[in-house]
Design a protein around this motif. Structure first.
Motif, PDB file in Angstrom:
ATOM      1  N   TYR A   1       4.784   7.042 -37.952  1.00  0.00           N
ATOM      2  CA  TYR A   1       5.236   7.456 -39.280  1.00  0.00           C
ATOM      3  C   TYR A   1       5.491   8.962 -39.329  1.00  0.00           C
ATOM      4  O   TYR A   1       6.442   9.423 -39.973  1.00  0.00           O
ATOM      5  CB  TYR A   1       4.218   7.036 -40.341  1.00  0.00           C
ATOM      6  CG  TYR A   1       4.307   5.568 -40.682  1.00  0.00           C
ATOM      7  CD1 TYR A   1       5.296   5.100 -41.546  1.00  0.00           C
ATOM      8  CD2 TYR A   1       3.432   4.639 -40.122  1.00  0.00           C
ATOM      9  CE1 TYR A   1       5.404   3.745 -41.851  1.00  0.00           C
ATOM     10  CE2 TYR A   1       3.534   3.285 -40.418  1.00  0.00           C
ATOM     11  CZ  TYR A   1       4.515   2.844 -41.287  1.00  0.00           C
ATOM     12  OH  TYR A   1       4.626   1.505 -41.580  1.00  0.00           O
ATOM     13  N   ALA A   2       4.659   9.738 -38.648  1.00  0.00           N
ATOM     14  CA  ALA A   2       4.902  11.184 -38.592  1.00  0.00           C
ATOM     15  C   ALA A   2       6.195  11.477 -37.842  1.00  0.00           C
ATOM     16  O   ALA A   2       6.984  12.343 -38.248  1.00  0.00           O
ATOM     17  CB  ALA A   2       3.724  11.882 -37.918  1.00  0.00           C
ATOM     18  N   ASN A   3       6.416  10.755 -36.751  1.00  0.00           N
ATOM     19  CA  ASN A   3       7.632  10.932 -35.949  1.00  0.00           C
ATOM     20  C   ASN A   3       8.876  10.685 -36.803  1.00  0.00           C
ATOM     21  O   ASN A   3       9.805  11.497 -36.834  1.00  0.00           O
ATOM     22  CB  ASN A   3       7.578   9.966 -34.757  1.00  0.00           C
ATOM     23  CG  ASN A   3       8.584  10.296 -33.671  1.00  0.00           C
ATOM     24  OD1 ASN A   3       9.457  11.137 -33.821  1.00  0.00           O
ATOM     25  ND2 ASN A   3       8.471   9.602 -32.550  1.00  0.00           N
ATOM     26  N   ARG A   4       8.872   9.575 -37.527  1.00  0.00           N
ATOM     27  CA  ARG A   4      10.025   9.284 -38.387  1.00  0.00           C
ATOM     28  C   ARG A   4      10.073  10.228 -39.584  1.00  0.00           C
ATOM     29  O   ARG A   4      11.151  10.641 -40.033  1.00  0.00           O
ATOM     30  CB  ARG A   4       9.989   7.830 -38.863  1.00  0.00           C
ATOM     31  CG  ARG A   4      11.264   7.427 -39.610  1.00  0.00           C
ATOM     32  CD  ARG A   4      11.291   5.953 -39.950  1.00  0.00           C
ATOM     33  NE  ARG A   4      10.290   5.572 -40.936  1.00  0.00           N
ATOM     34  CZ  ARG A   4      10.170   4.345 -41.439  1.00  0.00           C
ATOM     35  NH1 ARG A   4      10.984   3.379 -41.030  1.00  0.00           N
ATOM     36  NH2 ARG A   4       9.240   4.060 -42.329  1.00  0.00           N
ATOM     37  N   GLY A   5       8.895  10.594 -40.100  1.00  0.00           N
ATOM     38  CA  GLY A   5       8.847  11.492 -41.253  1.00  0.00           C
ATOM     39  C   GLY A   5       9.518  12.827 -40.978  1.00  0.00           C
ATOM     40  O   GLY A   5      10.247  13.361 -41.826  1.00  0.00           O
ATOM     41  N   TYR A   6       9.300  13.367 -39.782  1.00  0.00           N
ATOM     42  CA  TYR A   6       9.965  14.626 -39.435  1.00  0.00           C
ATOM     43  C   TYR A   6      11.485  14.434 -39.357  1.00  0.00           C
ATOM     44  O   TYR A   6      12.249  15.345 -39.691  1.00  0.00           O
ATOM     45  CB  TYR A   6       9.426  15.165 -38.114  1.00  0.00           C
ATOM     46  CG  TYR A   6       8.170  15.995 -38.265  1.00  0.00           C
ATOM     47  CD1 TYR A   6       8.174  17.153 -39.032  1.00  0.00           C
ATOM     48  CD2 TYR A   6       6.980  15.629 -37.639  1.00  0.00           C
ATOM     49  CE1 TYR A   6       7.026  17.924 -39.181  1.00  0.00           C
ATOM     50  CE2 TYR A   6       5.829  16.389 -37.782  1.00  0.00           C
ATOM     51  CZ  TYR A   6       5.855  17.537 -38.553  1.00  0.00           C
ATOM     52  OH  TYR A   6       4.722  18.289 -38.701  1.00  0.00           O
TER      53      TYR A   6
ATOM     54  N   ALA B   1      10.355  10.938 -46.452  1.00  0.00           N
ATOM     55  CA  ALA B   1       9.374  11.625 -45.605  1.00  0.00           C
ATOM     56  C   ALA B   1       7.988  11.556 -46.236  1.00  0.00           C
ATOM     57  O   ALA B   1       6.987  11.339 -45.536  1.00  0.00           O
ATOM     58  CB  ALA B   1       9.789  13.075 -45.395  1.00  0.00           C
ATOM     59  N   LEU B   2       7.918  11.735 -47.542  1.00  0.00           N
ATOM     60  CA  LEU B   2       6.629  11.673 -48.239  1.00  0.00           C
ATOM     61  C   LEU B   2       6.029  10.276 -48.143  1.00  0.00           C
ATOM     62  O   LEU B   2       4.822  10.118 -47.916  1.00  0.00           O
ATOM     63  CB  LEU B   2       6.813  12.079 -49.703  1.00  0.00           C
ATOM     64  CG  LEU B   2       5.553  12.070 -50.567  1.00  0.00           C
ATOM     65  CD1 LEU B   2       4.484  12.996 -50.001  1.00  0.00           C
ATOM     66  CD2 LEU B   2       5.902  12.471 -52.007  1.00  0.00           C
ATOM     67  N   ASN B   3       6.852   9.257 -48.291  1.00  0.00           N
ATOM     68  CA  ASN B   3       6.359   7.882 -48.161  1.00  0.00           C
ATOM     69  C   ASN B   3       5.789   7.634 -46.772  1.00  0.00           C
ATOM     70  O   ASN B   3       4.728   7.016 -46.619  1.00  0.00           O
ATOM     71  CB  ASN B   3       7.487   6.885 -48.447  1.00  0.00           C
ATOM     72  CG  ASN B   3       7.843   6.808 -49.918  1.00  0.00           C
ATOM     73  OD1 ASN B   3       7.026   7.136 -50.777  1.00  0.00           O
ATOM     74  ND2 ASN B   3       9.060   6.385 -50.222  1.00  0.00           N
ATOM     75  N   ASP B   4       6.497   8.114 -45.748  1.00  0.00           N
ATOM     76  CA  ASP B   4       6.004   7.936 -44.381  1.00  0.00           C
ATOM     77  C   ASP B   4       4.695   8.689 -44.170  1.00  0.00           C
ATOM     78  O   ASP B   4       3.766   8.183 -43.527  1.00  0.00           O
ATOM     79  CB  ASP B   4       7.051   8.410 -43.372  1.00  0.00           C
ATOM     80  CG  ASP B   4       8.022   7.309 -42.981  1.00  0.00           C
ATOM     81  OD1 ASP B   4       7.908   6.190 -43.515  1.00  0.00           O
ATOM     82  OD2 ASP B   4       8.907   7.564 -42.142  1.00  0.00           O
ATOM     83  N   ALA B   5       4.618   9.912 -44.691  1.00  0.00           N
ATOM     84  CA  ALA B   5       3.397  10.700 -44.528  1.00  0.00           C
ATOM     85  C   ALA B   5       2.209  10.003 -45.185  1.00  0.00           C
ATOM     86  O   ALA B   5       1.130   9.894 -44.589  1.00  0.00           O
ATOM     87  CB  ALA B   5       3.591  12.088 -45.121  1.00  0.00           C
TER      88      ALA B   5
ATOM     89  N   GLY C   1       1.219   6.990 -43.151  1.00  0.00           N
ATOM     90  CA  GLY C   1       0.524   7.408 -41.941  1.00  0.00           C
ATOM     91  C   GLY C   1      -0.901   7.845 -42.218  1.00  0.00           C
ATOM     92  O   GLY C   1      -1.828   7.510 -41.469  1.00  0.00           O
ATOM     93  N   ILE C   2      -1.099   8.580 -43.306  1.00  0.00           N
ATOM     94  CA  ILE C   2      -2.442   9.034 -43.673  1.00  0.00           C
ATOM     95  C   ILE C   2      -3.335   7.849 -44.019  1.00  0.00           C
ATOM     96  O   ILE C   2      -4.522   7.826 -43.685  1.00  0.00           O
ATOM     97  CB  ILE C   2      -2.362  10.028 -44.848  1.00  0.00           C
ATOM     98  CG1 ILE C   2      -1.717  11.337 -44.368  1.00  0.00           C
ATOM     99  CG2 ILE C   2      -3.740  10.302 -45.441  1.00  0.00           C
ATOM    100  CD1 ILE C   2      -1.311  12.275 -45.483  1.00  0.00           C
TER     101      ILE C   2
ATOM    102  N   ALA D   1      -0.745  15.390 -38.140  1.00  0.00           N
ATOM    103  CA  ALA D   1       0.693  15.636 -38.278  1.00  0.00           C
ATOM    104  C   ALA D   1       1.250  15.126 -39.602  1.00  0.00           C
ATOM    105  O   ALA D   1       2.175  15.725 -40.166  1.00  0.00           O
ATOM    106  CB  ALA D   1       1.449  15.003 -37.114  1.00  0.00           C
ATOM    107  N   ASN D   2       0.696  14.039 -40.112  1.00  0.00           N
ATOM    108  CA  ASN D   2       1.227  13.498 -41.361  1.00  0.00           C
ATOM    109  C   ASN D   2       0.981  14.425 -42.550  1.00  0.00           C
ATOM    110  O   ASN D   2       1.751  14.407 -43.518  1.00  0.00           O
ATOM    111  CB  ASN D   2       0.648  12.110 -41.625  1.00  0.00           C
ATOM    112  CG  ASN D   2       1.372  11.035 -40.830  1.00  0.00           C
ATOM    113  OD1 ASN D   2       2.578  10.860 -40.969  1.00  0.00           O
ATOM    114  ND2 ASN D   2       0.644  10.327 -39.979  1.00  0.00           N
TER     115      ASN D   2
END
Length: 266
Positions: free
Chosen positions: A114-119, A130-134, A137-138, A146-147
Motif C-alpha cells: 500500500y505504501a508502494n502504490r501510495g507513493y 494516496a491517503l486511502n492506501d496509507a 497500510g497502517i 512508510a505509510n
C-alpha cells in the motif's frame, strides 16, 4: 560542403547512434518473456533476488528485464509485480506503477504494498487515493513507518496540514534518523506557514543524508526545498498560529548529536 547539409548529416548520424544504443535495452525487456515453453529456468525466488540486487544498484533497466522475464513464468507473483511497479515509479512511469501494484495487492495485501502504490498516487497528484492506501497500510501494520510518510504528504496535498504534521511526527517517532521524514516534515511545515520550523527540519534532513533516494524523480531534494523556503516561504498570516510540531525538541536534540559526532571525528 554547405553548412546546412553538414548539420543534416551530423544530426542523422547522431540519431542513428542513439537508436542503436537504446535498442539492446528495449529488446532485452520486450523479448524477456518471448519463450515460456517447458520448465522455468529458475524459481520465482531467484528472479526476485536478482531484481532486488538490481534495485540496490538503481539499475532500473535490469530490474525491468528481470521482472518481465520472471512474470512471464510467474504472472501472479506479488513480489515481482511490486518490484516492477516500484521501478516504474522510480523511472517516472507513475500510472504504470500504480496499475501493476494494483494487480499485486489483491494477491497478497501487505502494508509495504500500500505504501508502494501510495507513493505512486502521490506522484500523480491523487492525494485522496494516496491517503486511502496509507490508512489501509497502517491498519495492516501500524509499525510500518512508510505509510505515515505517505499519509503526511497526502494530507498536506489536501490542505490538512495539522493532520499531516501529526502523521509525519508519528513516522519520526519510529524513525528519528530518517532523512526522508525530516524532508517531508519541512515541506509540511512550510505549507502550514512555519517557515522557521521548515528550515530547521530541512537542514536536519540534509545533515542526516543529503543524497538519500527520493520516492519519485519529481519530488525534489531537501536542498531545493530549503532554498525555496529561504526565498519564498509564506509565513502564517498575522493573528493566526503557524502549524507547529509537538516534536520540535527532536530537531534540537538531533542537531546537538550531529555536532557532538562531528567533534568526535576531528
Amino acid at each position: 560542403m554547405p553548412a546546412r547539409l553538414f548539420i543534416i548529416i551530423f544530426l542523422s548520424f547522431f540519431l542513428l547512434i542513439a537508436t542503436a544504443a537504446a535498442a539492446p535495452a528495449a529488446a532485452g525487456i520486450s523479448s524477456a518473456a518471448a519463450d515460456t515453453s517447458g520448465t522455468p529456468p529458475q524459481d520465482a525466488a531467484a528472479y526476485i533476488a536478482e531484481a532486488q540486487g538490481a534495485v540496490a544498484e538503481s539499475n532500473w533497466t535490469f530490474v525491468l528485464t528481470v521482472t518481465t522475464r520472471g512474470l512471464a513464468w510467474y504472472p501472479d507473483n506479488p513480489d515481482l509485480l511490486c518490484l516492477q511497479g516500484y521501478t516504474f515509479r522510480k523511472t517516472g512511469q507513475y500510472q504504470k506503477s500504480v496499475d501493476i501494484i494494483s494487480k499485486a495487492i489483491p494477491l497478497d495485501p501487505k502494508a509495504v504494498r500500500y505504501a508502494n502504490r501510495g507513493y505512486g498516487y502521490l506522484a500523480l497528484g491523487n492525494y485522496s487515493a494516496a491517503l486511502n492506501d496509507a490508512d489501509t497500510g497502517i491498519s495492516l501494520d501500524a509499525n510500518y513507518t512508510a505509510n505515515y510518510g505517505v499519509k503526511a504528504l497526502a494530507l498536506s496535498g489536501l490542505g490538512r496540514n495539522g493532520e499531516a504534521l501529526a502523521a509525519v511526527d508519528t513516522a519520526l517517532g519510529q524513525s528519528p534518523e530518517s532523512a526522508h521524514y525530516w524532508h517531508v516534515k519541512g515541506a509540511v511545515l512550510a505549507a502550514g506557514g512555519d517557515c522557521t520550523g521548515a528550515q530547521s527540519a530541512l537542514e536536519r534532513s540534509i545533515a542526516i543524508n543529503p543524497e538519500y533516494v527520493l520516492p519519485w524523480p519529481g519530488f525534489g531534494t531537501a536542498e531545493e526545498k530549503l532554498a525555496a523556503v529561504k526565498t519564498g516561504c509564506n509565513p502564517a498570516p498575522a493573528g493566526t498560529t503557524p502549524v507547529k510540531s509537538p516534536l520540535g525538541w527532536i530537531a534540537v536534540a538531533g542537531a546537538a548529536g550531529a555536532v557532538m559526532a562531528l567533534g568526535w571525528r576531528k
